[in-house]
Design a protein around this motif. Structure first.
Motif, PDB file in Angstrom:
ATOM      1  N   VAL A  94       0.836  -1.202   0.000  1.00 13.01           N
ATOM      2  CA  VAL A  94       0.000   0.000   0.000  1.00 13.01           C
ATOM      3  C   VAL A  94       0.864   1.242   0.000  1.00 13.01           C
ATOM      4  O   VAL A  94       0.539   2.240  -0.657  1.00 13.01           O
ATOM      5  CB  VAL A  94      -0.950  -0.013   1.212  1.00 13.01           C
ATOM      6  CG1 VAL A  94      -1.771   1.266   1.270  1.00 13.01           C
ATOM      7  CG2 VAL A  94      -1.849  -1.237   1.175  1.00 13.01           C
ATOM      8  N   GLN A  95       1.991   1.199   0.697  1.00 14.14           N
ATOM      9  CA  GLN A  95       2.869   2.363   0.768  1.00 14.14           C
ATOM     10  C   GLN A  95       4.251   1.937   0.271  1.00 14.14           C
ATOM     11  O   GLN A  95       5.016   1.296   0.980  1.00 14.14           O
ATOM     12  CB  GLN A  95       2.965   2.881   2.211  1.00 14.14           C
ATOM     13  CG  GLN A  95       3.750   4.162   2.352  1.00 14.14           C
ATOM     14  CD  GLN A  95       3.106   5.331   1.613  1.00 14.14           C
ATOM     15  OE1 GLN A  95       1.901   5.472   1.637  1.00 14.14           O
ATOM     16  NE2 GLN A  95       3.935   6.166   0.973  1.00 14.14           N
ATOM     17  N   SER A  97       8.083   1.570  -0.607  1.00 13.93           N
ATOM     18  CA  SER A  97       9.301   2.018   0.070  1.00 13.93           C
ATOM     19  C   SER A  97      10.264   2.579  -0.955  1.00 13.93           C
ATOM     20  O   SER A  97      10.005   2.571  -2.161  1.00 13.93           O
ATOM     21  CB  SER A  97       9.947   0.840   0.811  1.00 13.93           C
ATOM     22  OG  SER A  97      10.306  -0.170  -0.143  1.00 13.93           O
ATOM     23  N   SER A 131      -1.545   0.784  -3.972  1.00  9.16           N
ATOM     24  CA  SER A 131      -0.867   2.031  -3.593  1.00  9.16           C
ATOM     25  C   SER A 131      -1.378   3.240  -4.376  1.00  9.16           C
ATOM     26  O   SER A 131      -0.876   4.348  -4.173  1.00  9.16           O
ATOM     27  CB  SER A 131       0.641   1.878  -3.836  1.00  9.16           C
ATOM     28  OG  SER A 131       0.898   1.623  -5.217  1.00  9.16           O
ATOM     29  N   THR A 133      -0.916   4.043  -7.427  1.00  7.28           N
ATOM     30  CA  THR A 133       0.230   4.604  -8.129  1.00  7.28           C
ATOM     31  C   THR A 133       0.059   4.368  -9.622  1.00  7.28           C
ATOM     32  O   THR A 133      -0.325   3.270 -10.049  1.00  7.28           O
ATOM     33  CB  THR A 133       1.529   3.963  -7.648  1.00  7.28           C
ATOM     34  OG1 THR A 133       1.658   4.174  -6.233  1.00  7.28           O
ATOM     35  CG2 THR A 133       2.739   4.543  -8.362  1.00  7.28           C
ATOM     36  N   GLN A 143       1.507   9.144  -7.566  1.00  3.02           N
ATOM     37  CA  GLN A 143       0.652   8.504  -6.582  1.00  3.02           C
ATOM     38  C   GLN A 143      -0.514   9.441  -6.292  1.00  3.02           C
ATOM     39  O   GLN A 143      -0.326  10.617  -5.997  1.00  3.02           O
ATOM     40  CB  GLN A 143       1.429   8.196  -5.303  1.00  3.02           C
ATOM     41  CG  GLN A 143       0.648   7.335  -4.328  1.00  3.02           C
ATOM     42  CD  GLN A 143       1.496   6.878  -3.151  1.00  3.02           C
ATOM     43  OE1 GLN A 143       2.580   7.423  -2.893  1.00  3.02           O
ATOM     44  NE2 GLN A 143       1.045   5.871  -2.441  1.00  3.02           N
ATOM     45  N   GLY A 145      -3.009   8.994  -3.916  1.00  2.00           N
ATOM     46  CA  GLY A 145      -3.417   9.114  -2.521  1.00  2.00           C
ATOM     47  C   GLY A 145      -4.925   8.938  -2.377  1.00  2.00           C
ATOM     48  O   GLY A 145      -5.529   8.043  -2.959  1.00  2.00           O
TER      49      GLY A 145
END
Length: 643
Positions: A94-95, A97, A131, A133, A143, A145
């Motif tokens: 989801v996020q 790195s 994510s 994206t 992205q 959000g």
């Protein structure tokens, strides 16, 4: 039938030239029908040939597009199933790195290599749903959000399955000519196709691979097929989604017949009829449609069509011209001949038809002129002589009857002198003098019916005195028949027969009726009595002898052909019948009806057109003076001459 229809029917039935023209035009109908059919059929054949050639070219083009789409499909399959790519996407979560971002950069580098080797590709993009994206080979990564724009658009572009399908462009996401928040995948100048990258779905929304193709590149593949500047080519994806087209602002109408590859439709822009040929790929469902105006297709057949119309127009003109020539050469002489016949029927024996023709019609007109001349000479040399003989015979037959009446009248005076005083004899002589004075009538042959009845009454009055008023007389003369001219001394023999033969042995009072009527163009004069009548056998014999006498015709010998063999008992009736036939012709008739013990009725029928008479204008005055019963009239009766 309408007034226009009645006018045409009248022209057709009354004018030979109109009929000739119609017949010639009717003879042209097969030629016109065949010519028009050939023209239409040539256009159909031309369209069929063009359709076949166009279909072959479109099949080749759609085959090339299928090949390009298969290459793109294989590339998308290669990227979507690459283990490193799938592993990098799953590790991002989801996020993403920093390591994931580095892996995304490597993915974009690899995808850029694919776009550089395939000229059909414009951009490759990945939409990572967990994510949110968006990775793009042209614009990098982005992205979204918690953006509401992402939720509204991404939810509408999410696809399932492992096949590429055309991505419908949301109207609120497209921005022509520049980059938008979706990195240009919704640009109207491009077409994007999407497929799922997850073999086994692990999230609510799958990861998607978006392949973007430049429409202009696709259009260049099919543009060479355009036959003219007015033609249009349309490229459709599976499901009938319009991908690109050449020119125009509107798409073609829906293809309502899936079994046909060639149809004719009206253009939504200009309204002109367009021939549309379609080629559809059975593998990808994509199709190419070529639309070309029918007017352009028919240009090669225009000279043939023009010549066809020219031949039809020349044929119609020739039909009118030939009908006019035929009319002038045949019908016109016939019309002149018909005019001459109408003039001849009216009695114009001076008519002559001028014509210098040497053919059959000239001979016919010359024969007509000779016939008219022969007719004129015949009337002058023969008919006038026969008419004179007939009038002479008529006068002689009329003169024969006067002594006959004189004999019977003197016989009546004889019997009256023996039975009555001198006053009655004086009255009989007075009536007798009036009768003979009017009978002479200065040689005139006719009286009006009213004058005839008045004249007849003098004779009837003599007979009434003779028979001591044993019979009465009635006159039933209609007003419209009183002024009709009638040959004189026609009724006296009939009245004499009724009195002498009908009332001779009558035990009751006798009734004598004289009737005058006009019916069906004929004057009917009847003499009837209620006397003893005639036996049936005797009546048949009288009718037979009169009929034979009239069939043989009145003879110039002034005697009936059967008089010597059968006696002279029908002298009066034969005389009346012969005079009627001579004066009024074959249409006049004499009819006898009788029943024994009931009475007898004799009817005379004479045509009104023969009742013109030749009595002079002073006849009425002379008869009126004869009606005066003064003393001077009685004195004149003794001499039988008054004028």
């Amino acid at each position: 039938m309408t007034e226009w229809g009645r006018w045409l029917y009248d022209k057709f039935t009354r004018h030979i030239q109109v009929r000739l023209t119609c017949y010639f035009l009717l003879s042209l109908l097969p030629l016109v029908a065949v010519s028009l059919y050939a023209s239409v059929r040539s256009q159909d054949i031309l369209e069929e040939q063009i359709s076949l050639r166009t279909k072959a070219a479109l099949d080749s083009a759609i085959g090339y597009i299928d090949q390009a789409l298969r290459n793109v499909e294989e590339l998308a399959e290669l990227i979507s199933t690459d283990p490193q790519t799938i592993a990098a996407i799953e590790r991002a979560g989801v996020q993403p790195s920093t390591e994931s971002l580095l892996q995304f950069a490597q993915l974009l580098k690899n995808m850029s290599g694919f776009t550089s080797v395939n000229p059909l590709l414009s951009q490759l993009s990945m939409l990572l749903s967990p994510s949110r994206t968006l990775l793009s080979t042209n614009y990098g990564g982005k992205q979204f959000g918690d953006s509401a724009a992402y939720d509204g658009v991404a939810g509408r572009i999410v696809q399932t399955g492992g096949k590429l399908s055309v991505l419908n462009v949301p109207e609120d996401a497209a921005r022509p000519g520049g980059r938008d928040e979706w990195n240009g995948i919704f640009d109207p100048a491009y077409v994007s196709m999407v497929r799922s990258m997850d073999r086994v779905p692990q999230h609510d929304k799958p990861n998607l691979l978006i392949v973007t193709l430049r429409k202009q590149t696709l259009l260049e593949l099919i543009r060479p097929l355009l036959p003219s500047g007015k033609a249009r080519i349309y490229l459709y994806a599976a499901g009938g989604v319009l991908v690109t087209k050449t020119g125009g602002s509107a798409a073609i109408p829906g293809w309502d017949d899936g079994s046909r590859d060639t149809i004719v439709r009206a253009s939504p822009e200009t309204g002109e009829r367009m021939l549309m040929v379609r080629s559809m790929s059975a593998e990808t469902g994509w199709s190419v449609v070529l639309a070309q105006p029918e007017a352009e297709l028919n240009l090669p057949a225009a000279p043939v069509r023009l010549f066809t119309y020219l031949i039809i127009a020349i044929s119609v003109v020739l039909a009118f011209w030939i009908s006019w020539v035929v009319y002038r050469s045949i019908s016109s002489p016939l019309e002149r001949l018909a005019f001459g016949m109408r003039q001849l029927r009216t009695g114009n024996l001076q008519i002559r038809l001028a014509d210098g023709r040497q053919d059959e019609l000239g001979y016919l007109i010359a024969s007509f002129n000779r016939t008219v001349e022969d007719q004129r000479r015949l009337i002058q040399d023969h008919y006038e002589q026969q008419l004179l003989l007939s009038k002479t015979e008529l006068k002689f037959l009329q003169s024969q009857i006067n002594p006959h009446f004189l004999y019977n009248t003197l016989d009546s005076i004889y019997w009256s002198a023996k039975e009555y005083e001198a006053e009655e004899i004086s009255e009989m002589v007075l009536n007798l003098s009036k009768f003979f004075r009017l009978s002479l009538n200065k040689g005139q042959e006719t009286f009006t019916l009213g004058e005839t009845v008045r004249h007849l009454h003098y004779y009837v009055r003599v007979q009434q005195i003779r028979f001591s008023e044993q019979f009465s007389v009635e006159y039933d003369i209609s007003d419209d028949s009183r002024d009709v001219q009638l040959l004189k001394l026609l009724l006296q023999p009939l009245v004499e027969n009724a009195i002498l033969h009908g009332f001779a042995e009558l035990e009751h009072e006798g009734l004598l009726r004289v009737v005058g009527r006009i019916a069906d163009g004929m004057l009917l004069v009847a003499v009837e009595d209620n006397g003893c009548g005639i036996a049936a056998e005797r009546l048949d014999d009288i009718r037979r002898r009169l009929d034979r006498h009239m069939r043989t015709g009145p003879s110039l010998s002034f005697t009936a052909p059967d008089a010597a063999a059968e006696g002279d008992d029908l002298f009066g009736l034969r005389n009346v019948a012969a005079r009627m036939k001579l004066y009024y012709g074959e249409r006049s008739t004499l009819a006898i009806e009788s029943a024994e013990g009931i009475g007898t009725r004799v009817e005379l029928y004479v045509p009104l057109d023969g009742c013109s008479g030749d009595s002079e204008s002073d006849d009425s005055e002379r008869i009126n003076r004869a009606d005066e019963g003064d003393a001077s009239g009685a004195d004149d009766a003794g001499t039988g001459e008054r004028e």
